[in-house]
Design a protein around this motif. Structure first.
Motif, PDB file in Angstrom:
ATOM      1  N   VAL A   5       7.653  -7.141 -12.656  1.00 57.96           N
ATOM      2  CA  VAL A   5       6.277  -7.273 -12.169  1.00 57.96           C
ATOM      3  C   VAL A   5       6.262  -7.905 -10.792  1.00 57.96           C
ATOM      4  CG1 VAL A   5       4.041  -8.332 -12.599  1.00 57.96           C
ATOM      5  CG2 VAL A   5       5.349  -7.382 -14.505  1.00 57.96           C
ATOM      6  N   ALA A   6       7.078  -8.949 -10.594  1.00 57.89           N
ATOM      7  CA  ALA A   6       7.141  -9.613  -9.290  1.00 57.89           C
ATOM      8  C   ALA A   6       7.631  -8.656  -8.207  1.00 57.89           C
ATOM      9  CB  ALA A   6       8.053 -10.836  -9.369  1.00 57.89           C
ATOM     10  N   ALA A   7       8.655  -7.846  -8.547  1.00 59.41           N
ATOM     11  CA  ALA A   7       9.174  -6.886  -7.573  1.00 59.41           C
ATOM     12  C   ALA A   7       8.122  -5.846  -7.218  1.00 59.41           C
ATOM     13  CB  ALA A   7      10.423  -6.206  -8.136  1.00 59.41           C
ATOM     14  N   ALA A   8       7.336  -5.414  -8.213  1.00 63.04           N
ATOM     15  CA  ALA A   8       6.274  -4.436  -7.948  1.00 63.04           C
ATOM     16  C   ALA A   8       5.209  -5.025  -7.027  1.00 63.04           C
ATOM     17  CB  ALA A   8       5.645  -3.981  -9.264  1.00 63.04           C
ATOM     18  N   ILE A   9       4.845  -6.290  -7.260  1.00 64.70           N
ATOM     19  CA  ILE A   9       3.841  -6.949  -6.415  1.00 64.70           C
ATOM     20  C   ILE A   9       4.337  -7.031  -4.978  1.00 64.70           C
ATOM     21  CG2 ILE A   9       2.659  -9.133  -5.975  1.00 64.70           C
ATOM     22  CD1 ILE A   9       2.645  -9.585  -9.009  1.00 64.70           C
ATOM     23  N   VAL A  10       5.592  -7.472  -4.814  1.00 67.18           N
ATOM     24  CA  VAL A  10       6.162  -7.598  -3.466  1.00 67.18           C
ATOM     25  C   VAL A  10       6.271  -6.236  -2.791  1.00 67.18           C
ATOM     26  CG1 VAL A  10       8.211  -8.267  -2.161  1.00 67.18           C
ATOM     27  CG2 VAL A  10       7.385  -9.731  -4.007  1.00 67.18           C
ATOM     28  N   ALA A  11       6.707  -5.206  -3.543  1.00 64.40           N
ATOM     29  CA  ALA A  11       6.879  -3.873  -2.965  1.00 64.40           C
ATOM     30  C   ALA A  11       5.554  -3.303  -2.476  1.00 64.40           C
ATOM     31  CB  ALA A  11       7.510  -2.941  -3.998  1.00 64.40           C
ATOM     32  N   VAL A  12       4.498  -3.465  -3.264  1.00 66.06           N
ATOM     33  CA  VAL A  12       3.191  -2.951  -2.850  1.00 66.06           C
ATOM     34  C   VAL A  12       2.690  -3.698  -1.616  1.00 66.06           C
ATOM     35  CG1 VAL A  12       0.769  -2.737  -3.529  1.00 66.06           C
ATOM     36  CG2 VAL A  12       2.562  -2.131  -5.138  1.00 66.06           C
ATOM     37  N   HIS A  13       2.895  -5.009  -1.576  1.00 68.92           N
ATOM     38  CA  HIS A  13       2.453  -5.766  -0.404  1.00 68.92           C
ATOM     39  C   HIS A  13       3.278  -5.418   0.832  1.00 68.92           C
ATOM     40  CE1 HIS A  13       0.100  -8.173  -3.245  1.00 68.92           C
ATOM     41  NE2 HIS A  13      -0.571  -8.591  -2.190  1.00 68.92           N
ATOM     42  N   LEU A  14       4.545  -5.092   0.638  1.00 68.39           N
ATOM     43  CA  LEU A  14       5.356  -4.642   1.768  1.00 68.39           C
ATOM     44  C   LEU A  14       4.812  -3.329   2.318  1.00 68.39           C
ATOM     45  CD1 LEU A  14       7.822  -4.880   3.595  1.00 68.39           C
ATOM     46  CD2 LEU A  14       9.177  -3.750   1.810  1.00 68.39           C
ATOM     47  N   LEU A  15       4.424  -2.417   1.416  1.00 69.31           N
ATOM     48  CA  LEU A  15       3.830  -1.156   1.868  1.00 69.31           C
ATOM     49  C   LEU A  15       2.494  -1.398   2.564  1.00 69.31           C
ATOM     50  CD1 LEU A  15       4.577   1.292  -1.091  1.00 69.31           C
ATOM     51  CD2 LEU A  15       5.572   1.300   1.206  1.00 69.31           C
ATOM     52  N   LEU A  16       1.707  -2.328   2.034  1.00 75.08           N
ATOM     53  CA  LEU A  16       0.435  -2.669   2.688  1.00 75.08           C
ATOM     54  C   LEU A  16       0.682  -3.123   4.119  1.00 75.08           C
ATOM     55  CD1 LEU A  16      -1.369  -4.596  -0.182  1.00 75.08           C
ATOM     56  CD2 LEU A  16      -2.196  -2.511   0.905  1.00 75.08           C
ATOM     57  N   TRP A  17       1.673  -3.989   4.307  1.00 72.35           N
ATOM     58  CA  TRP A  17       1.966  -4.477   5.653  1.00 72.35           C
ATOM     59  C   TRP A  17       2.448  -3.343   6.553  1.00 72.35           C
ATOM     60  CZ3 TRP A  17       6.614  -4.600   8.417  1.00 72.35           C
ATOM     61  CH2 TRP A  17       6.530  -5.263   9.644  1.00 72.35           C
ATOM     62  N   LEU A  18       3.304  -2.461   6.031  1.00 74.44           N
ATOM     63  CA  LEU A  18       3.822  -1.365   6.838  1.00 74.44           C
ATOM     64  C   LEU A  18       2.704  -0.433   7.286  1.00 74.44           C
ATOM     65  CD1 LEU A  18       7.097  -0.449   4.895  1.00 74.44           C
ATOM     66  CD2 LEU A  18       6.918  -1.497   7.164  1.00 74.44           C
ATOM     67  N   PHE A  19       1.788  -0.108   6.379  1.00 72.51           N
ATOM     68  CA  PHE A  19       0.687   0.795   6.742  1.00 72.51           C
ATOM     69  C   PHE A  19      -0.231   0.146   7.770  1.00 72.51           C
ATOM     70  CE2 PHE A  19       1.821   3.451   3.145  1.00 72.51           C
ATOM     71  CZ  PHE A  19       1.428   4.708   3.563  1.00 72.51           C
ATOM     72  N   MET A  20      -0.512  -1.155   7.612  1.00 73.90           N
ATOM     73  CA  MET A  20      -1.385  -1.826   8.581  1.00 73.90           C
ATOM     74  C   MET A  20      -0.663  -2.076   9.891  1.00 73.90           C
ATOM     75  SD  MET A  20      -3.741  -4.451   6.350  1.00 73.90           S
ATOM     76  CE  MET A  20      -2.374  -5.269   5.533  1.00 73.90           C
ATOM     77  N   ARG A  21       0.630  -2.401   9.809  1.00 68.71           N
ATOM     78  CA  ARG A  21       1.407  -2.671  11.025  1.00 68.71           C
ATOM     79  C   ARG A  21       1.510  -1.426  11.896  1.00 68.71           C
ATOM     80  NH1 ARG A  21       3.869  -2.490  14.934  1.00 68.71           N
ATOM     81  NH2 ARG A  21       5.623  -3.765  15.674  1.00 68.71           N
ATOM     82  N   TYR A  22       1.695  -0.272  11.258  1.00 72.06           N
ATOM     83  CA  TYR A  22       1.833   0.982  11.990  1.00 72.06           C
ATOM     84  C   TYR A  22       0.633   1.894  11.739  1.00 72.06           C
ATOM     85  CZ  TYR A  22       6.618  -0.707  12.356  1.00 72.06           C
ATOM     86  OH  TYR A  22       7.725  -1.472  12.610  1.00 72.06           O
TER      87      TYR A  22
END
Length: 201
Positions: A140-157
């Motif tokens: 569950v923790a890995a899923a939370i981190v992975a989704v937030h990483l994708l959120l940052w990537l989409f907003m960053r780029y």
């Protein structure tokens, strides 16, 4: 790590938090900022969202116990909230958010409640409740981190994403996410009803 639980948590949070769908919202809320300010806003928004989600994952059950709220009741409320968000996605109710008059838009409304909203919070708590072993919690923790990483990537780029997908592509993804989110909402309510019936029996 329980890969099935990771996949379920990741897909659910991805659909709820909708990284591609955050691009037009992020651009609308940070359009007046320079590139450096937009990058900083992406970091702040993701950090705020992650902090809120983690806080509820760790202490959400204690709050429910204190208030005397059962998990099926929370699932029912969460399902109804998810259904409301799904209807907004399907009808375009979230396509034109009103810009706030003041304050840090990266924290409010972007970090919460647009990213770490009721749906994501409830879904996270449900997955934590389903976890029995350390591997489940790690999944569950890995899923939370992975989704937030994708959120940052989409907003960053976001500029590149918007150029590639264009507004019509992001609109299509938002509508598909709304359909999937509606199905998840119905499943949450159905599971909660079964839990109520089992508890009454």
């Amino acid at each position: 790590m329980t890969w099935q639980l990771f996949g379920e948590a990741f897909v659910t949070l991805f659909v709820i938090m909708d990284p591609p769908g955050t691009v037009p919202l992020f651009l609308a809320l940070t359009g007046a900022q320079m590139t450096a300010g937009r990058r900083r806003a992406a970091w702040v928004a993701v950090a705020v969202s992650l902090g809120v989600i983690v806080a509820f994952a760790l202490f959400g059950q204690a709050i429910l116990d204190y208030l005397g709220i059962s998990l099926p009741a929370l699932q029912t409320a969460g399902g109804l909230l998810l259904l409301l968000v799904a209807l907004q996605l399907l009808t375009g109710g979230l396509d034109d958010p009103e810009a706030p008059a003041s304050g840090n838009v990266a924290m409010v409304p972007l970090g919460t409640p647009l990213l770490a909203g009721p749906g994501a919070i409830v879904a996270t708590m449900v997955f934590v409740q389903r976890s029995d072993e350390t591997a489940d919690y790690l999944a569950v923790a890995a899923a939370i981190v992975a989704v937030h990483l994708l959120l940052w990537l989409f907003m960053r780029y976001c500029t590149i994403v918007l150029r590639v997908l264009r507004e019509s592509g992001i609109l299509l993804l938002s509508r598909i996410a709304g359909l999937l989110l509606a199905a998840i909402a119905v499943q949450l309510v159905a599971d909660a009803v079964r839990a109520f019936i089992a508890g009454a029996g």
